[in-house]
Enzyme design. Structure first.
Site, short mmCIF file in Angstrom:
data_model
loop_
_atom_site.label_atom_id
_atom_site.label_comp_id
_atom_site.label_asym_id
_atom_site.label_seq_id
_atom_site.Cartn_x
_atom_site.Cartn_y
_atom_site.Cartn_z
N GLU A 47 -14.87 9.10 4.79
CA GLU A 47 -14.51 10.03 3.72
C GLU A 47 -15.30 9.75 2.45
OE1 GLU A 47 -10.27 10.25 3.02
OE2 GLU A 47 -9.95 9.84 5.14
N CYS A 60 -17.10 8.95 -4.89
CA CYS A 60 -16.41 7.79 -4.37
C CYS A 60 -16.86 7.61 -2.92
CB CYS A 60 -14.90 8.02 -4.46
SG CYS A 60 -13.93 6.70 -3.71
N CYS A 67 -11.03 -0.54 7.82
CA CYS A 67 -10.99 -1.71 6.95
C CYS A 67 -10.12 -2.77 7.60
CB CYS A 67 -10.41 -1.32 5.59
SG CYS A 67 -10.43 -2.67 4.39
N CYS A 71 -4.15 -4.09 3.64
CA CYS A 71 -3.22 -3.78 2.54
C CYS A 71 -2.14 -2.82 3.05
CB CYS A 71 -3.97 -3.16 1.36
SG CYS A 71 -5.21 -4.27 0.66
N CYS A 74 -2.17 1.09 2.26
CA CYS A 74 -3.45 1.80 2.34
C CYS A 74 -3.66 2.43 3.71
CB CYS A 74 -4.58 0.82 2.03
SG CYS A 74 -6.21 1.58 2.12
N ASN A 245 -0.01 6.24 -3.94
CA ASN A 245 -0.04 7.46 -3.17
C ASN A 245 0.64 7.17 -1.84
OD1 ASN A 245 -1.00 10.00 -2.29
ND2 ASN A 245 -2.78 9.70 -3.61
N CYS A 288 -7.50 7.32 -0.52
CA CYS A 288 -8.17 6.48 0.46
C CYS A 288 -7.72 6.64 1.92
CB CYS A 288 -7.85 5.06 0.00
SG CYS A 288 -9.01 3.87 0.53
#
Ligand code: SAH
Length: 301
Positions: A47, A60, A67, A71, A74, A245, A288
């Site tokens: 993205e 961005c 990843c 976290c 996320c 978010n 994200c």
């Protein structure tokens, strides 16, 4: 390059690839934010988001497919890391977005999918490409790199003495709380992280900034504001407060606006420079990893 000798083209073809990104999905928010789901050559998706600010367009970019930092809030972390992006694939996000928009992009944030310092060499190559006069010729001062806090890598980055802005995803001012949100904190606890940030400032002469995502009832109280202020005292660092978010499968919900304002006011009163980040693209799941997840997750998950 049909005017070039065949042997040269064959040699170039063996050693280099020209990255082209396919636009798999494109969403435009009412506020002008554009989000791309790009398909890479091997079918993986990443993205990229472009935000329109008064001072110019900011892209961005993602640095990895997925990843591995884990976290808990996320979306990018939910299925782990698939692979690193090459420097070319990171740069191609800028070029593809500029071509699609027909507009110049002047600022870059490395805050998309992935942990930039977990793909260190490719990210360094990317930075030299986009700041080179033969490349995109952007100013290093217009670039921000965000990390979840890989302490040894912050040290390696400091040695490069780049004029970019280092943003550190802090999100909590003490170890129990930070470890509950970010597993990376078990390897590099808060004290070690802040010490690395202070060394970074000393070596580079650049102030770091901290990201602090506000989670209702978890890290948004008066006590946390005071702890945070004490922790980063004297650094002159900037704190960016971001309402979290909420993503599917995460236990966290966002602090309300009043709480965030109260937290910011407390920090300011304690001498810490804090701002509340404006939310852009909320209507297009621009946070994200959300779009990639929508695309790759089985229906209903
Ligand atoms: N891996 C890097 C950069 C990518 S994430 C890092 O951790 O900094 C960019 C920022 O978005 C980080 O501050 C990250 O903690 C934050 N973030 C991730 N998911 C989020 C969510 N659901 N709500 C708010 N911020 C989030």
């Amino acid at each position: 390059m049909t005017d070039q000798p065949k042997a040269l083209l064959a040699a170039l073809g063996q050693q280099y690839t020209i990255v082209s990104l396919g636009i798999r999905r494109r969403q435009q928010s009412r506020d002008g934010t554009v989000k791309y789901l790009f398909a890479l050559g091997d079918g993986n998706c990443i993205e990229t988001v472009v935000m329109r600010y008064r001072y110019g367009n900011t892209v961005c970019v993602s640095t990895q497919v997925g990843c591995r930092m884990g976290c808990r809030f996320c979306a990018s972390a939910q299925n782990g890391r698939v692979r690193d992006l090459t420097a070319g694939e990171i740069a191609a996000q800028l070029y593809a977005a500029e071509a699609d928009l027909g507009e110049r992009i002047s600022h870059i944030v490395l805050m998309g999918i992935g942990e930039p310092l977990d793909n260190f060499d490719a990210v360094m190559d990317f930075l030299s490409i986009v700041t080179s006069p033969e490349g995109a010729n952007l100013s290093m001062r217009n670039i921000s790199l965000s990390t979840c806090g890989l302490v040894p890598m912050i040290g390696r980055l400091a040695e490069k003495k780049l004029q970019l802005t280092l943003s550190v995803s802090l999100h909590a001012p003490n170890n129990p709380l930070r470890s509950s949100m970010m597993p990376v904190n078990d390897s590099y606890p808060v004290e070690a992280l802040i010490a690395a940030c202070r060394r970074y400032q000393k070596t580079t002469g650049r102030r770091v900034s901290f990201e602090y995502s506000m989670v209702r009832g978890v890290n948004d109280g008066e006590a946390e504001a005071c702890q945070l202020a004490a922790l980063i005292k004297g650094m002159g660092a900037h704190v960016n407060l971001i309402p979290i978010n909420p993503v599917d499968g995460s236990p966290y919900s966002a602090s309300d606006a009043q709480n965030i304002r109260r937290f910011a006011a407390r920090l300011t009163a304690l001498g810490v420079n804090a701002t509340v980040r404006r939310r852009l693209g909320a209507d297009i799941s621009a946070a994200c990893g959300q779009l990639r997840r929508e695309e790759t997750a089985p229906a209903g998950s």
